[in-house]
Structure formats: C-alpha cells, structure tokens
Design a protein around this motif. Structure first.
Motif, PDB file in Angstrom:
ATOM      1  N   ALA A  52      -8.203  -1.555   7.085  1.00  0.00           N
ATOM      2  CA  ALA A  52      -8.436  -0.885   8.372  1.00  0.00           C
ATOM      3  C   ALA A  52      -8.254   0.621   8.231  1.00  0.00           C
ATOM      4  CB  ALA A  52      -7.492  -1.450   9.431  1.00  0.00           C
ATOM      5  N   ALA A  53      -7.235   1.026   7.462  1.00  0.00           N
ATOM      6  CA  ALA A  53      -6.966   2.459   7.281  1.00  0.00           C
ATOM      7  C   ALA A  53      -8.029   3.094   6.384  1.00  0.00           C
ATOM      8  CB  ALA A  53      -5.574   2.655   6.682  1.00  0.00           C
ATOM      9  N   GLU A  54      -8.322   2.427   5.266  1.00  0.00           N
ATOM     10  CA  GLU A  54      -9.257   3.013   4.302  1.00  0.00           C
ATOM     11  C   GLU A  54     -10.691   3.064   4.834  1.00  0.00           C
ATOM     12  OE1 GLU A  54      -8.470   0.851   0.715  1.00  0.00           O
ATOM     13  OE2 GLU A  54      -6.724   2.101   0.232  1.00  0.00           O
ATOM     14  N   ALA A  55     -11.019   2.134   5.734  1.00  0.00           N
ATOM     15  CA  ALA A  55     -12.367   2.118   6.314  1.00  0.00           C
ATOM     16  C   ALA A  55     -12.645   3.373   7.140  1.00  0.00           C
ATOM     17  CB  ALA A  55     -12.546   0.878   7.184  1.00  0.00           C
ATOM     18  N   THR A  56     -11.584   4.060   7.569  1.00  0.00           N
ATOM     19  CA  THR A  56     -11.777   5.270   8.373  1.00  0.00           C
ATOM     20  C   THR A  56     -11.841   6.514   7.486  1.00  0.00           C
ATOM     21  OG1 THR A  56      -9.408   5.758   8.622  1.00  0.00           O
ATOM     22  CG2 THR A  56     -10.394   4.239  10.236  1.00  0.00           C
ATOM     23  N   GLY A  57     -11.677   6.307   6.155  1.00  0.00           N
ATOM     24  CA  GLY A  57     -11.577   7.453   5.263  1.00  0.00           C
ATOM     25  C   GLY A  57     -10.129   7.891   5.091  1.00  0.00           C
ATOM     26  N   GLY A  58      -9.235   7.061   5.583  1.00  0.00           N
ATOM     27  CA  GLY A  58      -7.804   7.370   5.476  1.00  0.00           C
ATOM     28  C   GLY A  58      -7.215   6.814   4.195  1.00  0.00           C
ATOM     29  N   SER A  59      -5.903   6.573   4.207  1.00  0.00           N
ATOM     30  CA  SER A  59      -5.248   6.111   2.987  1.00  0.00           C
ATOM     31  C   SER A  59      -4.168   5.092   3.308  1.00  0.00           C
ATOM     32  CB  SER A  59      -4.628   7.302   2.257  1.00  0.00           C
ATOM     33  OG  SER A  59      -3.631   7.883   3.084  1.00  0.00           O
ATOM     34  N   PHE A  60      -3.735   4.400   2.277  1.00  0.00           N
ATOM     35  CA  PHE A  60      -2.706   3.377   2.450  1.00  0.00           C
ATOM     36  C   PHE A  60      -1.806   3.375   1.229  1.00  0.00           C
ATOM     37  CE2 PHE A  60      -0.913  -0.861   2.000  1.00  0.00           C
ATOM     38  CZ  PHE A  60      -0.535  -1.165   3.287  1.00  0.00           C
ATOM     39  N   GLU A  61      -0.522   3.318   1.460  1.00  0.00           N
ATOM     40  CA  GLU A  61       0.387   3.193   0.319  1.00  0.00           C
ATOM     41  C   GLU A  61       1.536   2.263   0.659  1.00  0.00           C
ATOM     42  OE1 GLU A  61       3.458   6.500  -0.220  1.00  0.00           O
ATOM     43  OE2 GLU A  61       1.818   7.610   0.713  1.00  0.00           O
ATOM     44  N   ILE A  62       1.990   1.547  -0.332  1.00  0.00           N
ATOM     45  CA  ILE A  62       3.144   0.686  -0.141  1.00  0.00           C
ATOM     46  C   ILE A  62       4.043   0.840  -1.359  1.00  0.00           C
ATOM     47  CG2 ILE A  62       1.844  -1.353  -0.992  1.00  0.00           C
ATOM     48  CD1 ILE A  62       3.606  -3.016   1.001  1.00  0.00           C
ATOM     49  N   THR A  63       5.302   1.118  -1.093  1.00  0.00           N
ATOM     50  CA  THR A  63       6.265   1.213  -2.191  1.00  0.00           C
ATOM     51  C   THR A  63       7.441   0.319  -1.848  1.00  0.00           C
ATOM     52  OG1 THR A  63       7.235   3.153  -1.140  1.00  0.00           O
ATOM     53  CG2 THR A  63       5.693   3.562  -2.935  1.00  0.00           C
ATOM     54  N   SER A  64       8.070  -0.214  -2.850  1.00  0.00           N
ATOM     55  CA  SER A  64       9.155  -1.147  -2.593  1.00  0.00           C
ATOM     56  C   SER A  64      10.093  -1.195  -3.778  1.00  0.00           C
ATOM     57  CB  SER A  64       8.583  -2.542  -2.338  1.00  0.00           C
ATOM     58  OG  SER A  64       9.597  -3.409  -1.890  1.00  0.00           O
ATOM     59  N   LYS A  65      11.339  -1.483  -3.487  1.00  0.00           N
ATOM     60  CA  LYS A  65      12.296  -1.638  -4.568  1.00  0.00           C
ATOM     61  C   LYS A  65      13.154  -2.849  -4.250  1.00  0.00           C
ATOM     62  CE  LYS A  65      15.093   1.139  -7.590  1.00  0.00           C
ATOM     63  NZ  LYS A  65      15.977   2.267  -7.756  1.00  0.00           N
ATOM     64  N   LYS A  66      13.266  -3.721  -5.203  1.00  0.00           N
ATOM     65  CA  LYS A  66      14.047  -4.943  -5.040  1.00  0.00           C
ATOM     66  C   LYS A  66      15.473  -4.582  -4.613  1.00  0.00           C
ATOM     67  CE  LYS A  66      13.552  -9.435  -5.873  1.00  0.00           C
ATOM     68  NZ  LYS A  66      12.482 -10.173  -5.213  1.00  0.00           N
ATOM     69  N   GLY A  67      15.925  -5.187  -3.552  1.00  0.00           N
ATOM     70  CA  GLY A  67      17.291  -4.966  -3.090  1.00  0.00           C
ATOM     71  C   GLY A  67      17.463  -3.700  -2.260  1.00  0.00           C
ATOM     72  N   VAL A  68      16.422  -2.896  -2.121  1.00  0.00           N
ATOM     73  CA  VAL A  68      16.530  -1.634  -1.367  1.00  0.00           C
ATOM     74  C   VAL A  68      15.679  -1.666  -0.097  1.00  0.00           C
ATOM     75  CG1 VAL A  68      16.193   0.877  -1.461  1.00  0.00           C
ATOM     76  CG2 VAL A  68      17.018  -0.346  -3.480  1.00  0.00           C
ATOM     77  N   GLY A  69      14.422  -2.097  -0.248  1.00  0.00           N
ATOM     78  CA  GLY A  69      13.563  -2.170   0.927  1.00  0.00           C
ATOM     79  C   GLY A  69      12.131  -1.790   0.617  1.00  0.00           C
ATOM     80  N   THR A  70      11.335  -1.747   1.666  1.00  0.00           N
ATOM     81  CA  THR A  70       9.905  -1.516   1.503  1.00  0.00           C
ATOM     82  C   THR A  70       9.445  -0.416   2.457  1.00  0.00           C
ATOM     83  OG1 THR A  70       9.571  -3.819   0.857  1.00  0.00           O
ATOM     84  CG2 THR A  70       7.621  -2.653   1.643  1.00  0.00           C
ATOM     85  N   TYR A  71       8.475   0.373   1.986  1.00  0.00           N
ATOM     86  CA  TYR A  71       7.927   1.455   2.808  1.00  0.00           C
ATOM     87  C   TYR A  71       6.409   1.334   2.802  1.00  0.00           C
ATOM     88  CZ  TYR A  71       6.658   6.239   4.160  1.00  0.00           C
ATOM     89  OH  TYR A  71       6.108   7.327   4.779  1.00  0.00           O
ATOM     90  N   VAL A  72       5.846   1.333   3.991  1.00  0.00           N
ATOM     91  CA  VAL A  72       4.395   1.243   4.126  1.00  0.00           C
ATOM     92  C   VAL A  72       3.913   2.458   4.911  1.00  0.00           C
ATOM     93  CG1 VAL A  72       2.488  -0.090   5.135  1.00  0.00           C
ATOM     94  CG2 VAL A  72       4.442  -1.298   4.174  1.00  0.00           C
ATOM     95  N   LYS A  73       2.851   3.084   4.419  1.00  0.00           N
ATOM     96  CA  LYS A  73       2.284   4.216   5.151  1.00  0.00           C
ATOM     97  C   LYS A  73       0.771   4.053   5.215  1.00  0.00           C
ATOM     98  CE  LYS A  73       2.016   9.268   5.153  1.00  0.00           C
ATOM     99  NZ  LYS A  73       2.284  10.478   4.363  1.00  0.00           N
TER     100      LYS A  73
END
Lengths: 186, 125
Positions: free
Chosen positions: A79-100
C-alpha cells in the motif's frame, strides 16, 4: 486487501500486542510540505530474528499454524510503495520491532487514512494489558494520547473497556484529532 | 480539547458503580470476533463495534463480554463471530456484517435462539 491505512495499522499493531509488547508507540504524521503521510509502529515485544525479518514481507511466510499465508505486513508494504512511498521494518529479538511506512500524500493510489480514531480506540480497549502511546501530527500541529496517563488516573479498578471509559477515549481521540487537523479529509 | 480532568471526574463517578458490578456473579457469555488480517480485511471491525455497541445499549455488559481473537484458520468465512455460552456448545457464525450481528444480538444473545442460517454448520462443512 485493506481499504484504509488505519486498518493496516490495526492489523500490524495487533501483531505487536501478540508479541507480548507492554508498550506500543504509534505515530501518524501528515505533512503537506513533504507531501507525505508517515505511519510508525514501534513495540517492545519479543522481536524477530534476522531471518524472520527478511521473510516477513513475503506473503507466503507466517508463524501462524492456522493458515499458510501472512498478508498483514505485505499488504501494508504494498500500500505504501504503490504510492511511490517507502516501507521499512527492523526488529531485534528480545528488544522489539519498528515499522515505518511512508505514503505519498497526493498520490492517486493512496488509500484514505480512514477511521484512525476507531482503530486506536479498538486497540486500547481490547488490549487492556498493553499501553499505547499515540501521536497524531498534522503539519505543525499535533497531539499525544498516552494510556499510561489514563491508567494513572483510573487506577486498577476501572477498566478501559467499561462503556463510560471507552466513550471517553473515543471522544478524546475525536476532539483532539479535529483540533489538530480541522476535520480535513485525509 | 478534551482534558484529563474530565477523566478524573469520570473516575469518581464510576468508583461506586464498579463496586456494584463486582457483586454481579454468574457466568459470562463470550462473544469473540476474529480480528487477524483475514478478519479485518473482510470487515470484522464494523461487526465488532456493532456487537459491542449493542451489548452496551441493551445493558448486557454484566452477562456478555465482547472480545477479539486471531485467525482460526477459516479465512474464507470471515468475518467470523463465535458465541460461547457456559454449558452450551460453541456457535460459529460466518460471513458476518453489522446487520447480521444485530440479528445475533436480538435473537441469540437476548432470546436464546441460535440463527442457524448464519452458522458454519449451514455452510455444509
């Protein structure tokens, strides 16, 4: 697929609560200056290892055993990339997840934000054990909802899902959203 | 702008009510809505909200709780609503929408009549 950005947020944040997060931080930032609508979801849940992070945008990967596809994150990314935007997901075991996810605001392919107030209220009242820090920014204005503040006032004996509190949370979201964006259709 | 002062006032008002509610015993009926990707994408949120609104409007919150769950593996039948009454077999309603949810509240939750036409059993699987 989802019909609103807010439903993607609901879906992805549900995963944060299932990952055992005690705090989920959700940001929705609308900027006409940069022509973007940015969504961030950050949790302190169990996180994922490197291999899982690599696979999570693959629709044929899931950790569920009830079905063989995992479409939540791929839907959001697409949905994000279809607009010409971007998507990223980073995560670390035991720490948490970040989605943008960054959507191009003016793109004709951008789905509407939808009922973000209802999404936030749903998350808060159906996950009483999780705290939510929600930031909504519209150009230079913004507001923050922090369930930890609510919890401090209400104490242990009054649950978020009691009808009066659920209604208060909805009013809080709606009134502050209106104040920040002036009722703009996003 | 909505203030936290209002929440404080609400708290005082509710403290007395909470004590009353705690005294209400008996077993709860659980109404569970699937809210994984499959459920949300097929329209589970309006169903969940309608159920929750009706249970509140009709003052059933002491007897019935509306909650959500993940995917139960029947994605093609979403939105799915399960009704779990103490001592009774679970009823699984499929392909729900807010209007059907209203019927479930009126007929099943209030009057005790299972709406066979909307159940998983009616789909012949």
């Amino acid at each position: 697929m989802m019909t609103e950005i807010s439903l993607n947020i609901l879906d992805v944040a549900e995963n944060s609560t299932k990952a055992g997060a005690t705090l989920v931080e959700i940001g929705v930032m609308v900027s006409h200056l940069s022509d973007t609508l940015t969504v961030t979801i950050k949790d302190n849940g169990c996180g994922m290892d490197e291999e899982q992070v690599r696979k999570v945008t693959d629709p044929f990967y899931t950790t569920r055993t009830t079905r063989k596809v995992g479409l939540g994150v791929p839907f959001f990314k697409q949905a994000a990339e279809a607009t010409g935007g971007s998507f990223e997901i980073t995560s670390k075991k035991g720490v948490g997840t970040y989605v943008k996810a960054v959507f191009v605001l003016s793109s004709i392919d951008r789905m509407p934000l939808g009922d973000i107030c209802l999404t936030m209220q749903n998350l808060i009242i159906y996950h009483p054990e999780t705290d939510f820090l929600y930031t909504y920014a519209f150009d230079s204005k913004s507001f923050v909802l922090d369930t930890r503040e609510f919890r401090e006032i209400l104490g242990e004996d009054i649950p978020f899902n009691s009808p009066e509190i659920a209604a208060y949370i909805m009013d809080y979201l709606k009134e502050n959203t209106l104040e920040v964006d002036g009722g703009a259709a996003i | 702008m909505k203030s936290l002062e209002e929440l404080k006032a609400l708290r005082e008002k509710m403290r007395a009510q909470v004590n009353m509610r705690e005294n209400v015993g008996g077993e709860h009926t659980r109404v569970v809505v699937g809210m994984a990707t499959c459920g949300i994408a097929s329209g589970a949120r309006p169903v969940l909200n309608r159920l929750s609104e009706l249970v509140q409007e009709k003052d059933l919150t002491d007897k019935i709780s509306v909650t959500q769950t993940g995917c139960i593996g029947l994605c093609q039948y979403e939105p799915i609503v399960e009704v779990l009454e103490p001592g009774k077999e679970k009823v699984t309603y499929i392909k729900m929408n807010p209007e059907k949810a209203e019927e479930v509240v009126e007929q099943h939750l209030i009057r005790g009549n299972v709406l066979g036409k909307y159940t998983l059993a009616s789909a012949g699987i």
